[in-house]
Design a protein around this motif. Sequence first.
Motif, short mmCIF file in Angstrom:
data_model
loop_
_atom_site.label_atom_id
_atom_site.label_comp_id
_atom_site.label_asym_id
_atom_site.label_seq_id
_atom_site.Cartn_x
_atom_site.Cartn_y
_atom_site.Cartn_z
N MET A 1 -14.88 28.01 41.02
CA MET A 1 -15.80 26.92 41.38
C MET A 1 -15.04 25.59 41.43
O MET A 1 -15.25 24.78 42.33
N VAL A 2 -14.16 25.36 40.46
CA VAL A 2 -13.38 24.12 40.43
C VAL A 2 -12.50 24.03 41.67
O VAL A 2 -12.43 22.98 42.34
N ASN A 3 -11.84 25.14 42.02
CA ASN A 3 -10.97 25.15 43.20
C ASN A 3 -11.75 24.86 44.47
O ASN A 3 -11.27 24.16 45.37
N CYS A 4 -12.95 25.43 44.57
CA CYS A 4 -13.79 25.16 45.74
C CYS A 4 -14.19 23.69 45.81
O CYS A 4 -14.16 23.07 46.87
N CYS A 5 -14.57 23.12 44.67
CA CYS A 5 -14.93 21.71 44.64
C CYS A 5 -13.73 20.83 45.00
O CYS A 5 -13.85 19.84 45.72
N ALA A 6 -12.55 21.21 44.49
CA ALA A 6 -11.33 20.45 44.79
C ALA A 6 -10.96 20.53 46.26
O ALA A 6 -10.37 19.60 46.82
N SER A 7 -11.33 21.65 46.90
CA SER A 7 -11.02 21.86 48.32
C SER A 7 -12.12 21.36 49.24
O SER A 7 -12.01 21.49 50.46
N GLY A 8 -13.21 20.85 48.67
CA GLY A 8 -14.30 20.34 49.47
C GLY A 8 -15.29 21.38 49.93
O GLY A 8 -16.14 21.12 50.79
N LEU A 9 -15.22 22.59 49.36
CA LEU A 9 -16.16 23.65 49.71
C LEU A 9 -17.40 23.54 48.83
O LEU A 9 -17.33 23.05 47.70
N GLN B 1 -16.86 17.83 38.47
CA GLN B 1 -16.09 16.79 37.77
C GLN B 1 -14.60 17.15 37.75
O GLN B 1 -13.75 16.31 38.07
N PHE B 2 -14.28 18.40 37.40
CA PHE B 2 -12.88 18.82 37.37
C PHE B 2 -12.31 18.89 38.78
O PHE B 2 -11.13 18.57 39.02
N GLY B 3 -13.13 19.34 39.72
CA GLY B 3 -12.68 19.44 41.10
C GLY B 3 -12.33 18.09 41.69
O GLY B 3 -11.34 17.97 42.43
N GLN B 4 -13.11 17.06 41.35
CA GLN B 4 -12.80 15.71 41.83
C GLN B 4 -11.47 15.23 41.26
O GLN B 4 -10.70 14.56 41.93
N ARG B 5 -11.21 15.57 40.01
CA ARG B 5 -9.93 15.18 39.40
C ARG B 5 -8.76 15.87 40.10
O ARG B 5 -7.67 15.30 40.22
N CYS B 6 -8.99 17.10 40.56
CA CYS B 6 -7.93 17.88 41.21
C CYS B 6 -7.88 17.69 42.72
O CYS B 6 -6.96 18.22 43.38
N LEU C 1 14.00 34.53 33.18
CA LEU C 1 13.33 33.91 34.31
C LEU C 1 11.97 33.41 33.83
O LEU C 1 11.07 34.20 33.55
N LEU C 2 11.85 32.09 33.67
CA LEU C 2 10.58 31.50 33.28
C LEU C 2 9.65 31.51 34.50
O LEU C 2 10.07 31.15 35.59
N VAL C 3 8.41 31.93 34.29
CA VAL C 3 7.46 32.04 35.40
C VAL C 3 6.12 31.43 34.98
O VAL C 3 5.65 31.65 33.86
N GLY C 4 5.52 30.67 35.88
CA GLY C 4 4.20 30.10 35.60
C GLY C 4 3.49 29.71 36.89
O GLY C 4 4.13 29.50 37.92
N ILE C 5 2.16 29.63 36.82
CA ILE C 5 1.35 29.19 37.95
C ILE C 5 0.48 28.04 37.48
O ILE C 5 -0.40 28.22 36.62
N ALA C 6 0.71 26.86 38.02
CA ALA C 6 -0.07 25.68 37.66
C ALA C 6 -1.38 25.68 38.44
O ALA C 6 -1.38 25.86 39.66
N ASP C 7 -2.50 25.49 37.74
CA ASP C 7 -3.79 25.43 38.43
C ASP C 7 -3.81 24.29 39.44
O ASP C 7 -4.30 24.43 40.55
N CYS C 8 -3.27 23.16 39.04
CA CYS C 8 -3.21 22.01 39.94
C CYS C 8 -2.06 21.10 39.56
O CYS C 8 -1.81 20.87 38.37
N LEU C 9 -1.36 20.60 40.56
CA LEU C 9 -0.27 19.65 40.36
C LEU C 9 -0.58 18.43 41.24
O LEU C 9 -0.69 18.55 42.46
N LYS C 10 -0.73 17.28 40.59
CA LYS C 10 -1.14 16.09 41.33
C LYS C 10 -0.58 14.84 40.67
O LYS C 10 -0.81 14.60 39.48
#
Length: 200
Positions: free
Chosen positions: A52-60, A79-84, A105-114
């Motif tokens: 849901m946050v990703n959709c809000c951040a993407s304008g969906l 609220q979180f989507g607007q921040r992202c 090998l350090l590995v990670g996936i950031a939810d959002c980088l801004k």
Amino acid sequence: MYKLTCSLLNSWMYGTDPDADEGAFQGFLDTLEGRKKPKTRAMEQGIAFENMVNCCASGLPKAAGAISEDEVSMKAAYQFGQRCRDGQLQVREEKAVHWGGMDLLLVGIADCLKCGIIYDIKRVQRYEYGKYQHSTQHPMYLELFPEAMRFDYLIFDGSYCYREQYRRGDFVPIQQTAEAFLRYLEDASLMETYQEHWRV
């Protein structure tokens, strides 16, 4: 070379904590051996909220298949989507290092980088401030993303939204934790298990 993630390190720290719940050590062994675990209701809620946050951040308008679309959850996701908004979502990063005498090998996936901030979305059942103080996630991700100056956990407990911020210097460097983990594996005769299941 062997993969190292904050999930594995967090599992080890929790599993070897003498105050941890019964079964915590077995949970660590399951993670070390790469055993897949069925998703719990809480995990499914977390995934749905993050969608849901990703959709809000993407304008969906909303996340397809979201478990809960109640008004409070949607407001928190917005609220979180607007921040992202306008950030890079789901950014995977890897970094090769030589720590503790091993190639990792350090590995990670950031939810959002801004704008130099890493945002991580958390949906929890209960929250107390400082919940993530000893997590290895912010030390790991600030190592993986050297351009980032801060790591923010954006947390929703079903009723309220919270934020925990961490800057460089606020925590033990991930190298120190990783080397302690490797020493533990050697002392506990678990190094071969790690090398078998986490080889790149």
